[in-house]
Design an enzyme around this catalytic site. Structure first.
Site, mmCIF file in Angstrom:
data_model
loop_
_atom_site.group_PDB
_atom_site.id
_atom_site.type_symbol
_atom_site.label_atom_id
_atom_site.label_comp_id
_atom_site.label_asym_id
_atom_site.label_seq_id
_atom_site.Cartn_x
_atom_site.Cartn_y
_atom_site.Cartn_z
ATOM 1 N N CYS A 122 13.294 10.866 6.037
ATOM 2 C CA CYS A 122 13.592 10.153 7.494
ATOM 3 C C CYS A 122 15.236 10.282 8.618
ATOM 4 C CB CYS A 122 12.906 8.717 7.418
ATOM 5 S SG CYS A 122 14.308 7.938 6.731
ATOM 6 N N GLY A 153 6.948 4.936 7.804
ATOM 7 C CA GLY A 153 6.070 6.256 7.484
ATOM 8 C C GLY A 153 6.200 6.612 9.133
ATOM 9 N N GLU A 191 10.317 1.160 10.062
ATOM 10 C CA GLU A 191 11.141 2.047 9.449
ATOM 11 C C GLU A 191 10.557 3.625 10.259
ATOM 12 O OE1 GLU A 191 14.323 1.594 9.030
ATOM 13 O OE2 GLU A 191 14.213 -0.465 8.098
ATOM 14 N N GLU A 206 10.427 16.220 15.006
ATOM 15 C CA GLU A 206 10.366 15.845 13.511
ATOM 16 C C GLU A 206 9.907 16.841 12.982
ATOM 17 O OE1 GLU A 206 9.159 11.868 11.069
ATOM 18 O OE2 GLU A 206 11.036 11.841 10.204
ATOM 19 N N LYS A 211 0.906 -1.253 0.258
ATOM 20 C CA LYS A 211 0.001 -0.480 -0.576
ATOM 21 C C LYS A 211 0.903 1.154 0.198
ATOM 22 C CE LYS A 211 -1.934 2.294 3.007
ATOM 23 N NZ LYS A 211 -1.463 3.796 2.305
#
Ligand code: NAD
Length: 488
Positions: free
Chosen positions: A283, A227, A249, A384, A174
């Protein structure tokens, strides 16, 4: 405008609900395509297809050589469609052309790497005290639900698909609801090169519904998620319901440690790349610059001086090296962090606003932004942001730099700049991060493991670790004595 379908059991289908979503170029606002908006019902069909394909054994019992060769064909087909994939990645998620070119090359290399590894999966035999023959064999895990984000649509899909398929698993991928187009093109390649129906299923749609079904459904054996950390927690919680194998991750707030003895020119260059590559939507982006006080002023001045070299615009335009943020909602989030930084009392050195000019009006652009005098406890130093925002924190000593570097909930990546390699190594050894660099930042290799410590994730992708993540381990003990054991 192109109307797209998704791939379930070798067929191109619409969502059962008939719902669709517009996919938008974040630089121009142009509608690129209409894709199915799947929900849990569609996900269930894709899971059933993958389950059947796995349980029938067609793919897992396909000789490893043949599986590998099909993956080589996927790699070749990506290169044959190189320009199409580059343009799609630029338009779908807003990255500049040269970064998209790197991604497409890297994706082809990744399929090739795992195509080669398919024939290197092997077990062991063990000596046992009673003379029986004991073997350890490696088997695919089964049906894998794979959920990926929008910042590297093709590459993140590839990192999931290539090792899982090399190991003999059947998958439901997905992509992010914002950037599904390159994954659907990959789907076409899988059907063209001859993957059996049900081995690769690609469903488009949001996390609520389709994504949640992948992480809760009992017929899914493994969930592999890339994500945000907040979503990762939910996925992990869902996956515990039926004790799925899981790889996560997640996010990062990655430090760049610059010591006074660094190669100044090179450190400035890498710092800008660390912070602003892919609009900072990475990331592993270096989003916290820890710089030694003795060179702090000079270093920061040089960064600010060079920022105007970063030309913003549509990624397909010549000379553009920074694109828009992926969506207006994401730009709102990044801009709200810039306001938080200002309110917290950090010093805004450059950027912090949208670029002016008609070419930027329809896109989600934000200028490269640098905050100085950031307190390590500020939200812009801890959370973040996932955009082009760099927080600068000065330090005095090596010990202080290490403590600051480790002082977030994340542990994904870190870079150290020093001419003293002994120091570089000493510092890296004390950093709680899974991906580290000395005197560079961001280079990454399909052969090397990728993943984080702490709340940046669980497990590793890429390299040998990447295929391990898709293998079960079985022991087989063969009794070699025909005489009854005579236990009772
Ligand atoms: P996100 O967490 O919002 O979404 C990621 C994916 O999860 C999407 O496909 C989304 O549809 C799906 N999803 C959302 N809610 C879900 C749910 N409840 N159940 C199942 N699936 C769900 O992340 P994003 O905004 O797409 O991507 C940015 C994040 O990804 C950043 O935090 C970034 O650090 C992280 N990221 C990590 C890595 C890594 O390798 N560690 C790589 C790229 C991006």
């Amino acid at each position: 405008m192109l109307e797209k379908k998704m791939l379930i059991n070798g067929e191109w289908v619409a969502a059962k609900s008939g719902k669709t979503r517009e996919i938008i170029d974040p630089a121009s606002g142009e509608i690129l395509a209409i894709v199915p908006e799947s929900d849990s019902e569609d996900a269930k069909l894709a899971i059933a297809a993958a389950r059947k394909a796995f349980d029938q054994g067609t793919w897992r019992s396909t000789p490893a050589q043949a599986r590998g060769k099909l993956l080589f064909k996927v790699a070749q087909a990506i290169m044959d469609k190189f320009e199409m994939f580059v343009e799609l990645e630029v338009k779908d998620c807003g990255k500049p052309r040269r970064e998209a070119e790197f991604d497409v090359n890297d994706a082809a290399n990744c399929f090739e790497y795992y195509g080669g590894l398919a024939t290197k999966i092997h077990g062991h035999t063990m000596q046992t005290p009673d003379g029986s023959v004991s073997m350890i064999v490696r088997e695919p895990i089964g049906v894998c639900g794979q959920i990926v984000p929008w910042n590297y649509p093709l590459l993140m899909s590839t990192w999931k698909l290539a090792p899982a398929l090399a190991a003999g698993n059947c998958v439901i991928l997905k992509p992010s609801e914002l950037t599904p187009l390159s994954a659907l093109e990959l789907g076409k390649i899988f059907t063209e090169v001859g993957f059996p129906p049900g081995v690769v299923n690609i469903i488009t749609g949001p996390g609520a519904g389709a994504g949640e079904e992948l992480s809760t459904n009992p017929h899914v054996d493994k969930v592999a998620f890339t994500g945000g950390t907040v979503t990762g927690r939910k996925v992990m919680g869902n996956a515990t319901q039926n004790i799925k194998n899981i790889t996560l991750e997640l996010g990062g707030k990655n430090p760049i440690l610059v010591f006074e003895d660094c190669n100044f020119e090179s450190a400035v260059d890498w710092t800008l790349f660390a912070a602003f590559a892919n609009q900072g939507e990475v990331c592993s982006a270096g989003s916290r610059l820890l710089v030694q006080k003795s060179i702090h002023r000079k270093f920061v001045d040089e960064l600010v001086k060079r920022v105007p070299r970063i030309k913003l615009g549509h990624g397909l335009k010549d000379g553009v090296v920074m694109g828009p943020l992926v969506s207006s909602a994401h730009r709102d989030k990044v801009e709200s962090y810039i306001q938080i930084g200002i309110k917290e009392g950090a010093k805004l050195l450059c950027g912090g606003k949208r670029p002016s000019g008609s070419e930027y009006e329809k896109g989600n652009f934000v200028e490269p932004t640098i905050f100085d005098n950031v307190d390590p406890k500020m939200r812009i130093a801890q959370e973040e942001i996932f955009g082009p925002v760099l927080a600068v924190i000065p330090f005095e000593t090596e010990e202080e730099a290490i403590a600051l570097a480790n002082d977030t909930e994340y542990g994904l990546a870190a870079g150290v700049f020093t001419s003293n390699l002994t120091r570089g190594h000493r510092v890296i050894n004390q950093l709680r991060a899974g991906i580290t660099w000395i005197n560079n930042y961001h280079p990454t290799y399909n052969e090397m493991p990728w993943g984080g410590y702490k709340q940046s994730g669980i497990g590793r992708e890429l390299g040998l670790f990447g295929i391990e993540a898709y293998l079960e381990t079985k022991q087989i003990n063969i009794w070699m004595d025909d005489n009854p054991v005579g236990w009772y």
